[in-house]
Design a protein around this motif. Structure first.
Motif, PDB file in Angstrom:
ATOM      1  N   UNK A  97      18.972  43.301  45.022  1.00 46.65           N
ATOM      2  CA  UNK A  97      19.349  41.945  45.390  1.00 46.65           C
ATOM      3  C   UNK A  97      20.530  41.940  46.344  1.00 46.65           C
ATOM      4  N   UNK A  98      20.770  40.768  46.917  1.00 46.64           N
ATOM      5  CA  UNK A  98      21.947  40.511  47.747  1.00 46.64           C
ATOM      6  C   UNK A  98      22.894  39.618  46.957  1.00 46.64           C
ATOM      7  N   UNK A  99      24.146  40.029  46.842  1.00 43.31           N
ATOM      8  CA  UNK A  99      25.165  39.264  46.121  1.00 43.31           C
ATOM      9  C   UNK A  99      26.186  38.709  47.101  1.00 43.31           C
ATOM     10  N   UNK A 100      26.606  37.467  46.861  1.00 43.58           N
ATOM     11  CA  UNK A 100      27.634  36.836  47.702  1.00 43.58           C
ATOM     12  C   UNK A 100      28.690  36.201  46.796  1.00 43.58           C
ATOM     13  N   UNK A 101      29.626  36.990  46.270  1.00 47.42           N
ATOM     14  CA  UNK A 101      30.736  36.408  45.509  1.00 47.42           C
ATOM     15  C   UNK A 101      31.815  35.856  46.444  1.00 47.42           C
ATOM     16  N   UNK A 102      32.445  34.779  46.031  1.00 49.34           N
ATOM     17  CA  UNK A 102      33.588  34.201  46.752  1.00 49.34           C
ATOM     18  C   UNK A 102      34.735  34.123  45.751  1.00 49.34           C
ATOM     19  N   UNK A 103      35.697  35.016  45.902  1.00 48.64           N
ATOM     20  CA  UNK A 103      36.736  35.196  44.900  1.00 48.64           C
ATOM     21  C   UNK A 103      38.082  34.657  45.366  1.00 48.64           C
ATOM     22  N   UNK A 104      38.802  34.067  44.449  1.00 44.87           N
ATOM     23  CA  UNK A 104      40.186  33.644  44.685  1.00 44.87           C
ATOM     24  C   UNK A 104      41.068  34.522  43.810  1.00 44.87           C
ATOM     25  N   UNK A 113      46.241  42.853  41.112  1.00 45.57           N
ATOM     26  CA  UNK A 113      45.590  41.598  41.462  1.00 45.57           C
ATOM     27  C   UNK A 113      44.756  41.107  40.292  1.00 45.57           C
ATOM     28  N   UNK A 114      44.671  39.791  40.149  1.00 48.52           N
ATOM     29  CA  UNK A 114      43.766  39.141  39.207  1.00 48.52           C
ATOM     30  C   UNK A 114      42.944  38.144  40.009  1.00 48.52           C
ATOM     31  N   UNK A 115      41.645  38.075  39.757  1.00 43.84           N
ATOM     32  CA  UNK A 115      40.781  37.264  40.612  1.00 43.84           C
ATOM     33  C   UNK A 115      39.584  36.735  39.835  1.00 43.84           C
ATOM     34  N   UNK A 116      38.926  35.756  40.424  1.00 43.14           N
ATOM     35  CA  UNK A 116      37.714  35.199  39.838  1.00 43.14           C
ATOM     36  C   UNK A 116      37.082  34.218  40.807  1.00 43.14           C
ATOM     37  N   UNK A 117      35.824  33.889  40.549  1.00 41.42           N
ATOM     38  CA  UNK A 117      35.154  32.927  41.403  1.00 41.42           C
ATOM     39  C   UNK A 117      33.646  32.960  41.228  1.00 41.42           C
ATOM     40  N   UNK A 118      32.949  32.050  41.923  1.00 42.15           N
ATOM     41  CA  UNK A 118      31.490  31.981  41.822  1.00 42.15           C
ATOM     42  C   UNK A 118      30.821  33.124  42.582  1.00 42.15           C
TER      43      UNK A 118
END
Length: 198
Positions: A97-104, A113-118
């Motif tokens: 598959x192709x994944x496209x996460x957008x993390x803040x 660093x700590x991060x998360x997002x859709x």
């Protein structure tokens, strides 16, 4: 003894004060790659499977990312090709598959660093989805990721957890002889290298 203590203190001080110069600052484009472990969410049961076959549910991923920084907060969209697999009693199920996460993310103590997002996922190929889910909207899935990382200079290392929002109906007739639902979950370990940018 006193001189050695002074030397140790001086070395620690030099290391601490040099961290800001080595930490990953500024925006830039980079490459990332790593491994991912597919899990059903039953962690103790899965740990038993790992003990029996350490590489049974391990896949890999590789892709690009772009980091946009503003002081200690950053936005990081990624474009990643991912292969996952998990073992069943009668065979192996796989997905490409192709994944496209957008993390803040936020930087802590310069190097952490700590991060998360859709995260969006589009399935290219698999051996367990029913044949009628060829439509775009059935192969496009949404989820989220969050994790912790270390960034020193252009190099980064992060560990993240990923889960889809909704249960996914799968047909394991060729593998299990039955239908069931599951919710895709992964533990992802990634190495990143910024190749363009300050």
């Amino acid at each position: 003894m006193k001189k050695s203590k002074i030397s140790i203190i001086a070395f620690i001080s030099l290391f601490v004060f040099s961290i800001p110069g080595f930490s990953q600052q500024g925006s830039g484009l980079g490459l990332k790659f790593g491994t991912n472990y597919n899990t059903s969410g039953k962690y103790f049961r899965d740990l038993g499977k790992v003990w029996e076959d350490p590489l049974g549910n391990v896949g890999y991923h590789a892709g690009l990312f772009y980091t946009m920084n503003s002081y200690d907060i950053y936005l990081r969209p990624e474009l990643v090709y991912t292969e996952t697999r998990f073992q069943t009693l009668n065979g192996e199920a796989f997905s490409k598959r192709i994944d496209v996460p957008v993390l803040v993310g936020i930087r802590l103590f310069q190097v952490l660093t700590a991060f998360g997002g859709p995260s969006a996922h589009y399935t290219l190929k698999d051996n367990f989805l029913p044949s009628q889910v060829d439509e775009f909207n059935k192969r496009l899935r949404l989820g989220y990721q969050f994790g912790l990382g270390v960034a020193i200079g252009p190099l980064g290392l992060d560990l993240r957890y990923e889960r889809e929002f909704n249960d996914q109906k799968i047909n394991l007739e060729r593998i299990l002889g039955q239908d069931r639902s599951f919710r895709s979950q992964q533990i992802v370990l990634a190495v990143s290298l910024r190749i363009f940018g300050p």
